[in-house]
Design a protein around this motif. Structure first.
Motif, mmCIF file in Angstrom:
data_model
loop_
_atom_site.group_PDB
_atom_site.id
_atom_site.type_symbol
_atom_site.label_atom_id
_atom_site.label_comp_id
_atom_site.label_asym_id
_atom_site.label_seq_id
_atom_site.Cartn_x
_atom_site.Cartn_y
_atom_site.Cartn_z
ATOM 1 N N ARG A 324 -23.565 -15.858 37.945
ATOM 2 C CA ARG A 324 -24.395 -14.691 37.636
ATOM 3 C C ARG A 324 -25.633 -14.659 38.533
ATOM 4 N N MET A 325 -26.243 -15.800 38.771
ATOM 5 C CA MET A 325 -27.414 -15.847 39.643
ATOM 6 C C MET A 325 -27.072 -15.416 41.063
ATOM 7 N N PHE A 373 -33.707 -13.626 31.606
ATOM 8 C CA PHE A 373 -33.483 -14.273 30.324
ATOM 9 C C PHE A 373 -32.377 -13.563 29.535
ATOM 10 N N ALA A 374 -32.370 -12.240 29.562
ATOM 11 C CA ALA A 374 -31.369 -11.482 28.798
ATOM 12 C C ALA A 374 -29.956 -11.776 29.297
ATOM 13 N N ASP A 375 -29.784 -11.854 30.609
ATOM 14 C CA ASP A 375 -28.462 -12.128 31.156
ATOM 15 C C ASP A 375 -28.014 -13.551 30.836
ATOM 16 N N HIS A 393 -36.202 -15.580 22.606
ATOM 17 C CA HIS A 393 -34.840 -15.099 22.415
ATOM 18 C C HIS A 393 -34.936 -13.707 21.807
ATOM 19 N N THR A 394 -33.792 -13.028 21.676
ATOM 20 C CA THR A 394 -33.815 -11.645 21.168
ATOM 21 C C THR A 394 -33.084 -11.486 19.845
ATOM 22 N N LEU A 395 -32.612 -12.565 19.246
ATOM 23 C CA LEU A 395 -31.788 -12.445 18.041
ATOM 24 C C LEU A 395 -32.620 -12.057 16.822
ATOM 25 N N LYS A 396 -31.996 -11.296 15.944
ATOM 26 C CA LYS A 396 -32.607 -10.873 14.673
ATOM 27 C C LYS A 396 -31.800 -11.467 13.523
ATOM 28 N N ALA A 397 -32.181 -11.096 12.311
ATOM 29 C CA ALA A 397 -31.638 -11.732 11.118
ATOM 30 C C ALA A 397 -30.119 -11.673 11.042
#
Length: 434
Positions: A324-325, A373-375, A393-397
């Motif tokens: 990916r990089m 970071f998202a990728d 991070h982007t995670l929720k409940a």
């Protein structure tokens, strides 16, 4: 009590808050009184340590409570190899206090500025396939719940509450005292070497299992990576030498800091700087007492995301990250840190139920990190990743509930101990409330 109005920032500067009040209690009864007052007045209370979490886990615009005045050792039991300490004790101070008693913690991370309570609450870890995170060293705690009740907790007396408290993000109560299982003081030999990443990945299992503590750093757009190995030794402590100072302070901080500042001004040179840093990885060794070897000076500030993965996912995830990089060309020069940890049964531990790999990505403070970071996060999640609670991070409940088998029992415990949500700030609501 200190009236505030001044802006609070975490270590990296990515999180800010303007608390109405900042409080530095001196004893447990004072902590209990503060919690009761916040409950009566409907205020949100958070405990702040060193601000070394990259998320808003410690932030509050109402009340911040610091345990900086509640530090030190309370009791040492040499026969049982246990120690009880104030929860505000910084790891660096704790290491020296234990050393003066001929004792040490069995494992630590590479940053020692956090308080012991902060390290426990966020799941801070070191590396080593035989060792869990720092919370696994805890055998007892004293907490102040969301109702102001003072409770002593041990695994034997309250096993479910104990497993919930070992990593709780400060949502079950304020930890004011901690009892740790320790061991006699020991020395470690630290060895750093430089090898091609492909060679490291081919030997990954033997490297991880062949050393007490093993981690490696690999650099975007470069082939060399750094191996760090720690093993117990009876060798004498290495004298402090100018070369060690030059490597640890000048090269790893001052020079790297200057290069990082240059990358912020000229982002297009980031891949070249990454390759330069990879080529300059030191080959060195030293011997010292454990708590002095684990810690690494971190003077160059950055933002970080770290994910826990099943241990067998380390190699395929790195290969996918590299692909990916190469295709996306992110402007990043910071190395990627790769570590290992033993699985545990702590309800909100990222290592719950599995021996684990940890992969951390970093971006220099002031440089955009969101797309990178998202990728990387998407790759981690494809392999069953769970985020480190103190890292971005982007995670929720909803996503978190699916990742943690004991999620519902934890929140039943949380609602019981903090029925009015004194500790439930807007950020924790995002994590905990669907």
């Amino acid at each position: 009590m200190i009236k505030s109005g001044r802006k609070w920032r975490n270590w990296s500067g990515v999180v800010t808050a303007t608390p109405e009040t900042v409080i530095y209690p001196l004893h447990i009864d004072e902590v209990a009184g503060i919690v009761k007052r916040c409950r009566e007045e409907g205020l949100k209370l958070r405990v702040v340590g060193s601000g070394h979490s990259f998320t808003a886990i410690a932030a509050s615009n109402n009340v911040l409570l610091s345990l900086d005045r509640m530090q030190g050792v309370l009791h040492v039991d040499h026969e049982a190899c246990t120690v009880t300490v104030w929860a505000g004790t910084k790891l660096r101070i704790l290491g020296e206090l234990l050393h003066s008693e001929g004792l040490a913690q069995e494992n630590l991370g590479d940053i020692d500025v956090q308080s012991i309570a902060g390290a426990i609450s966020t799941g801070t870890h070191g590396t080593g396939v035989a060792f869990g995170n720092i919370s696994t060293q805890v055998i007892g705690m004293t907490i102040v719940t969301g109702t102001g009740e003072v409770v002593d907790v041990t695994e034997k007396a309250q096993p479910e509450l104990f497993k919930a408290l070992q990593i709780s993000l400060g949502s079950l109560g304020i930890i004011v005292q901690v009892t740790l299982r320790v061991r006699p003081a020991y020395k470690l030999r630290y060895d750093s070497s430089r090898v091609p990443l492909s060679s490291c990945l081919e030997q990954l299992d033997s490297l991880a299992r062949g050393h007490r503590n093993f981690e490696f750093y690999w650099f975007p757009y470069a082939e060399p990576c750094q191996l760090k190995m720690l093993n117990e030794t009876a060798e004498p402590v290495t004298p402090n030498k100018l070369g060690g100072y030059v490597s640890e302070v000048v090269l790893e901080n001052a020079v790297f800091g200057a290069l990082s500042a240059l990358c912020r001004r000229l982002p297009r040179i980031s891949p070249s700087v990454s390759r330069l840093c990879a080529a300059a990885v030191p080959t060195s060794s030293k011997v010292d007492y454990s708590h002095r070897v684990y810690a690494t000076k971190r003077l160059v500030r950055f933002n970080e995301m770290e994910y826990n993965l099943p241990i067998e996912a380390m190699e395929p995830v790195i290969r996918e990250m590299r692909e990916r990089m190469a295709s996306e060309g992110y402007r990043v020069h910071f190395p990627i840190e790769c570590r290992f940890a033993k699985g545990d049964q702590i309800w909100l531990s990222p290592a719950y139920g599995r021996d684990s790999a940890y992969i951390a990505v970093h971006m220099y403070r002031g440089m955009p990190f969101e797309r990178y970071f998202a990728d990387m996060e998407r790759i981690f999640l494809q392999y069953g990743g769970r985020p480190h609670w103190g890292k971005l991070h982007t995670l929720k409940a909803r996503e978190l509930r699916a990742a943690y088998p004991m999620w519902n029992p934890f929140h039943e415990m949380r609602r019981r101990l903090d029925p009015d949500g004194v500790f439930l700030t807007s950020y924790l609501q995002e994590l905990f409330v669907e």
